[in-house]
Write a protein that holds these residues in place. Structure first.
Motif, mmCIF file in Angstrom:
data_model
loop_
_atom_site.group_PDB
_atom_site.id
_atom_site.type_symbol
_atom_site.label_atom_id
_atom_site.label_comp_id
_atom_site.label_asym_id
_atom_site.label_seq_id
_atom_site.Cartn_x
_atom_site.Cartn_y
_atom_site.Cartn_z
ATOM 1 N N PRO A 83 0.803 -1.220 0.000
ATOM 2 C CA PRO A 83 0.000 0.000 0.000
ATOM 3 C C PRO A 83 0.842 1.280 0.000
ATOM 4 C CG PRO A 83 -0.862 -1.557 1.603
ATOM 5 C CD PRO A 83 0.444 -2.109 1.103
ATOM 6 N N LYS A 84 1.990 1.246 0.665
ATOM 7 C CA LYS A 84 2.868 2.427 0.681
ATOM 8 C C LYS A 84 3.427 2.689 -0.718
ATOM 9 C CE LYS A 84 4.319 1.594 5.431
ATOM 10 N NZ LYS A 84 5.415 1.086 6.247
ATOM 11 N N GLN A 113 0.705 4.074 -2.997
ATOM 12 C CA GLN A 113 0.462 5.505 -2.796
ATOM 13 C C GLN A 113 1.546 6.342 -3.478
ATOM 14 O OE1 GLN A 113 -2.431 6.850 -1.429
ATOM 15 N NE2 GLN A 113 -1.529 8.563 -2.512
ATOM 16 N N LEU A 133 0.617 6.456 -7.068
ATOM 17 C CA LEU A 133 -0.545 7.321 -7.292
ATOM 18 C C LEU A 133 -0.163 8.793 -7.279
ATOM 19 C CD1 LEU A 133 -3.367 5.573 -5.242
ATOM 20 C CD2 LEU A 133 -2.941 5.482 -7.711
ATOM 21 N N ASN A 134 0.854 9.138 -6.512
ATOM 22 C CA ASN A 134 1.325 10.531 -6.463
ATOM 23 C C ASN A 134 1.874 10.986 -7.817
ATOM 24 O OD1 ASN A 134 0.622 10.654 -3.773
ATOM 25 N ND2 ASN A 134 2.700 10.331 -3.024
ATOM 26 N N VAL A 183 -5.848 -0.385 -3.215
ATOM 27 C CA VAL A 183 -5.484 1.033 -3.352
ATOM 28 C C VAL A 183 -5.633 1.463 -4.809
ATOM 29 C CG1 VAL A 183 -3.585 2.705 -3.189
ATOM 30 C CG2 VAL A 183 -3.953 1.050 -1.342
ATOM 31 N N ALA A 215 -8.517 4.018 -6.783
ATOM 32 C CA ALA A 215 -8.054 5.195 -7.521
ATOM 33 C C ALA A 215 -8.364 5.094 -9.015
ATOM 34 C CB ALA A 215 -6.554 5.374 -7.322
#
Length: 111
Positions: A52-53, A56, A59-60, A78, A82
């Motif tokens: 998950p980290k 993310q 996704l950034n 996740v 998104a």
């Protein structure tokens, strides 16, 4: 379209890394121009919960598509939330090979 491909090295010639959360690099490529950016994965050697980290982090960078070999359920969730499309690549080739298969619509969608 921006595509993220998990990689063992920092260039499009690098082999695709099958493990998403443990991938040393994420290669972000423009599917049309093949311009790329290599992003080192700071979570690759983490103790746990790295999926998950890492998701993310990706996704950034506003990616629309992810290509990897294996995706854990938490990372998948996740990306699903998104709206990122996920594909499986396990042919042992390079990042460019995976991108070519994506463009040819021959990759399997992650379930």
């Amino acid at each position: 379209m921006k595509v993220c491909i998990t990689a063992q090295g920092a260039t499009p010639d690098a082999k695709v890394e099958e493990r998403f959360g443990r991938a040393p690099y994420f290669i972000l490529m423009d599917s049309e121009t093949e311009a790329f950016e290599a992003v080192a994965n700071p979570f690759a050697d983490g103790a746990g919960g790295v999926g998950p980290k890492a998701a993310q982090l990706i996704l950034n960078h506003q990616v629309a598509v992810l290509i990897s070999g294996l995706l854990g359920g938490n990372a998948k969730a996740v990306f699903e939330s998104a709206g990122v499309s996920m594909y499986i690549y396990r042919s042992g080739g390079s990042v460019l090979d995976a991108l070519k298969e994506f463009k040819n619509n021959t990759l399997e969608r992650a379930k």
